[in-house]
Design an enzyme around this catalytic site. Sequence first.
Site, short mmCIF file in Angstrom:
data_model
loop_
_atom_site.label_atom_id
_atom_site.label_comp_id
_atom_site.label_asym_id
_atom_site.label_seq_id
_atom_site.Cartn_x
_atom_site.Cartn_y
_atom_site.Cartn_z
N GLU A 30 -27.39 -9.01 3.82
CA GLU A 30 -28.51 -9.96 3.48
C GLU A 30 -29.17 -9.15 2.51
O GLU A 30 -29.86 -9.89 1.61
CB GLU A 30 -29.22 -10.22 4.57
CG GLU A 30 -28.39 -10.96 5.90
CD GLU A 30 -28.01 -10.03 6.83
OE1 GLU A 30 -27.46 -8.93 6.56
OE2 GLU A 30 -28.22 -10.55 8.07
N CYS B 33 -30.29 -8.86 11.68
CA CYS B 33 -30.63 -7.90 12.77
C CYS B 33 -32.04 -8.07 12.72
O CYS B 33 -32.81 -8.62 11.90
CB CYS B 33 -30.27 -6.32 12.34
SG CYS B 33 -30.87 -5.93 10.83
N TRP C 107 13.66 6.54 6.78
CA TRP C 107 13.11 5.20 6.73
C TRP C 107 13.93 4.04 7.52
O TRP C 107 15.14 4.17 7.19
CB TRP C 107 12.91 5.00 5.24
CG TRP C 107 11.75 5.70 4.49
CD1 TRP C 107 11.73 6.91 3.60
CD2 TRP C 107 10.30 5.74 4.87
NE1 TRP C 107 10.67 7.36 3.42
CE2 TRP C 107 9.75 6.62 4.30
CE3 TRP C 107 9.78 4.57 5.90
CZ2 TRP C 107 8.31 6.95 4.38
CZ3 TRP C 107 8.28 4.84 5.96
CH2 TRP C 107 7.64 6.06 4.98
N ARG D 98 -0.86 5.39 -1.60
CA ARG D 98 -0.48 5.39 -2.60
C ARG D 98 0.28 4.15 -3.44
O ARG D 98 0.34 4.18 -4.63
CB ARG D 98 0.31 6.70 -3.20
CG ARG D 98 1.53 6.95 -2.20
CD ARG D 98 1.90 8.11 -1.90
NE ARG D 98 3.19 8.06 -0.96
CZ ARG D 98 3.23 8.14 0.44
NH1 ARG D 98 1.94 7.96 0.93
NH2 ARG D 98 4.29 8.12 1.05
N1 AOF Z 1 10.11 5.86 9.56
C1 AOF Z 1 9.17 4.84 9.15
C2 AOF Z 1 7.53 5.13 9.07
N2 AOF Z 1 7.30 6.18 9.57
C3 AOF Z 1 5.74 6.69 9.26
O1 AOF Z 1 5.18 6.72 8.14
C4 AOF Z 1 4.94 8.24 7.87
C5 AOF Z 1 5.00 8.45 6.50
O2 AOF Z 1 4.16 7.95 5.61
P1 AOF Z 1 4.07 8.67 4.30
O3 AOF Z 1 4.40 10.15 4.12
O4 AOF Z 1 2.53 8.35 3.94
O5 AOF Z 1 5.21 7.73 3.53
C6 AOF Z 1 5.74 8.72 8.94
O6 AOF Z 1 5.30 10.01 9.35
C7 AOF Z 1 5.54 8.04 10.18
O7 AOF Z 1 4.17 8.10 10.81
N3 AOF Z 1 6.92 3.98 8.84
C8 AOF Z 1 7.47 2.68 8.45
O8 AOF Z 1 6.83 1.77 8.00
N4 AOF Z 1 8.51 2.55 8.46
C9 AOF Z 1 9.48 3.62 8.62
O9 AOF Z 1 10.62 3.49 8.54
#
Ligand code: AOF
Length: 306
Positions: free
Chosen positions: A27, A52, A150, A187
């Site tokens: 506000e 508030c 992944w 990122r």
């Molecule tokens: N393997 C997996 C994930 N893994 C998660 O993402 C983290 C990695 O983050 P960064 O280093 O920021 O890319 C990893 O430590 C875990 O917590 N996440 C997902 O969406 N999909 C995936 O298949």
Amino acid sequence: MVGCVIVHNNSIIGEGFTSKYGGNHAEVNAIQSVKNKSLLKQATLYVTLEPCSHYGKTPPCSDLIIANKIPKVVIGCIDDNKLVAGKGIEKLINAGCHVTVGVLEEACKTHHKRFFTFHNKKRPYIILKWAETKDGFIAPIAKNEQKPVWITNEYSRQLVHKWRAEEQAILVGANTVLQDNPSLTVRDWSGENPVRIVIDRDQNISKSYDIYNSEAETITKNDIDFTKQRASQICAILFKNEITSVIIEGGAKTLQDFIDENLWDEARVFTGNKLFKQGVNAPSFSGRLDHEICINEDVLKIYYND
Ligand SMILES: Nc1c(N[C@@H]2O[C@H](COP(=O)(O)O)[C@@H](O)[C@H]2O)[nH]c(=O)[nH]c1=O
Ligand SMILES: NC(=O)C1=CN([C@@H]2O[C@H](COP(=O)(O)OP(=O)(O)OC[C@H]3O[C@@H](n4cnc5c(N)ncnc54)[C@H](OP(=O)(O)O)[C@@H]3O)[C@@H](O)[C@H]2O)C=CC1
């Protein structure tokens, strides 16, 4: 963040939203943004949360509205924080203001879910997130490299970065850091990095891990002592540190700990198209499936704990 618009003759003459913790309320920012303040006397102020009525980190917004003689106020939902809880509305009505309450109430309550959880449950709003294979594993048993395997595709991963930007903190267990060396940043999305928190009971994570890179702030043992803490105690510490929301990205042990203590609000679960046959089991839980979407071949299910 609370949102506020001020309307005069069907035109928006001011708008604002909550500044960072301890800063102006919506506000105040909306009223300050009005160029011709004399129009306020014939304007309507729309706000997602009850103004508030108390002196907190800033003076009461209801007093400011009254001082500026704004004749009509439309409120999305009541602030059930004991310090406010209808008192802001009462103050406005007593000053002769025409007040309407409960417009788009459910949408406003959902919008403020982090705020309400923080004040009512005295803990952050907790989002659990993980990715599992079609056969229910979050990681294979053996990994050759110190990085995540992944399961999900690049679009799902970008969505996760958007989610990270929406929360104040991101939390993982020690093994996830040791085995994946994650960055836990946003990122692939534009937005602010959440504060990174790692539960490192034995303090065996060296500063060379990416979680300690300079891209974002990381809460270390010097800030919070996680020694022998379980989920409930961790929540209490996060509350004390004014962390209103956290996304917990694993691993299995950490996620299960929060599930077992019933300390979660949402679970966002990806199922990728891979099979591991054996590995680290995905957490077991039950929640209300709200909706599911496909992101190419990944399936994302959103559950609520209500
Ligand atoms: N393997 C997996 C994930 N893994 C998660 O993402 C983290 C990695 O983050 P960064 O280093 O920021 O890319 C990893 O430590 C875990 O917590 N996440 C997902 O969406 N999909 C995936 O298949
Ligand atoms: N697919 C996915 O979405 C994800 C997969 N992963 C994978 O999961 C695996 C790691 O999972 P996991 O082994 O279960 O490990 P975690 O990352 O959950 O870390 C577990 C350790 O963290 C500490 N910890 C966890 N919760 C608490 C608590 N409440 N209080 C105190 N300490 C706590 C404990 O350390 P201590 O025992 O020393 O006390 C515990 O052993 C990795 O292989 C990683 O690749 C990880 C994240 C997401």
